[in-house]
Motif scaffolding. Structure first.
Motif, short mmCIF file in Angstrom:
data_model
loop_
_atom_site.label_atom_id
_atom_site.label_comp_id
_atom_site.label_asym_id
_atom_site.label_seq_id
_atom_site.Cartn_x
_atom_site.Cartn_y
_atom_site.Cartn_z
N THR A 51 0.84 -1.24 -0.08
CA THR A 51 -0.07 -0.05 0.15
C THR A 51 0.80 1.33 -0.27
O THR A 51 1.87 1.43 0.94
N VAL A 52 0.58 2.29 -0.92
CA VAL A 52 1.43 3.42 -1.02
C VAL A 52 1.04 4.36 0.30
O VAL A 52 -0.36 4.63 0.15
N LEU A 89 -3.37 3.75 -2.70
CA LEU A 89 -3.53 2.84 -3.72
C LEU A 89 -2.71 1.45 -3.24
O LEU A 89 -1.58 1.59 -2.74
N THR A 90 -3.38 0.19 -3.39
CA THR A 90 -2.98 -0.90 -2.94
C THR A 90 -2.68 -1.81 -3.88
O THR A 90 -3.47 -1.84 -4.82
N GLU A 150 8.02 -1.32 6.06
CA GLU A 150 8.01 -0.25 5.36
C GLU A 150 9.15 -0.09 4.12
O GLU A 150 10.23 -0.54 4.56
N LEU A 151 8.66 0.03 2.88
CA LEU A 151 9.60 0.10 1.83
C LEU A 151 9.57 1.51 1.44
O LEU A 151 8.76 2.08 1.41
N MET A 152 10.99 1.89 1.14
CA MET A 152 10.95 3.23 0.27
C MET A 152 11.73 2.96 -0.82
O MET A 152 12.88 2.29 -1.15
N PHE A 170 8.80 7.45 -2.57
CA PHE A 170 7.35 6.48 -2.27
C PHE A 170 7.70 5.54 -1.19
O PHE A 170 8.40 4.73 -0.92
N ARG A 171 6.88 5.62 -0.09
CA ARG A 171 6.81 4.72 1.06
C ARG A 171 5.47 3.67 0.83
O ARG A 171 4.38 4.11 0.72
N LEU A 172 5.80 2.46 0.94
CA LEU A 172 5.00 1.41 0.86
C LEU A 172 4.92 0.21 1.99
O LEU A 172 5.83 0.29 2.55
#
Length: 139
Positions: A47-48, A56-57, A124-126, A130-132
């Motif tokens: 998920t953004v 947005l997923t 958490e991904l960067m 963008f962080r997802l």
């Protein structure tokens, strides 16, 4: 025709597309959408959490899914801080993993730059700016 009906001549086959995008009906930040678990019969989702695509997923199916700003990427992240083919997500019997594809700005997992690694629910991904957030379904 009601909104939820799809015309008979509209091909919605997803046999070849292992990734689906889902937009929430509630605004981001509402209590129902603030947890890391989403309802549904899927294994993994991203998920953004910020920017114009916030909320947005991307639901990930088995196999590989590429993210980037290139037009062929299943997870399209439109910004110059994202490489054309930035990272690959893999879903298999071992779970979800990510591999950086030699991106300029790197892929970060929980604040640490990673070339590759397993992902867990809540990570958490960067990717660029963008962080997802990684979510796990009931699949």
């Amino acid at each position: 025709m009601p909104e939820h009906e799809i015309p008979d001549d509209h091909d919605i086959s997803s046999d070849n597309d292992k990734t689906m995008a889902w937009e929430p009906t509630q605004p981001v930040g509402d209590s129902a959408s603030s947890g890391s678990r989403l309802e549904g019969a899927f294994a993994w989702a991203l998920t953004v959490e910020n920017g114009p695509q916030a909320g947005l997923t991307y639901v990930l199916g088995p196999g590989n899914t590429v993210s980037g700003r290139g037009g062929d990427c299943a997870i399209f992240l439109a910004d110059v801080t994202v490489s054309r083919e930035h990272a690959r997500f893999s879903v298999d019997a071992n779970g979800l993993s990510v591999t950086d594809l030699g991106s300029t700005n790197g892929t970060y997992v929980n604040g640490t730059r990673r070339e590759a690694g397993k992902l867990n629910e809540g990570d958490e991904l960067m990717i660029g700016k963008f962080r997802l957030r990684v979510s796990r379904g009931h699949g």
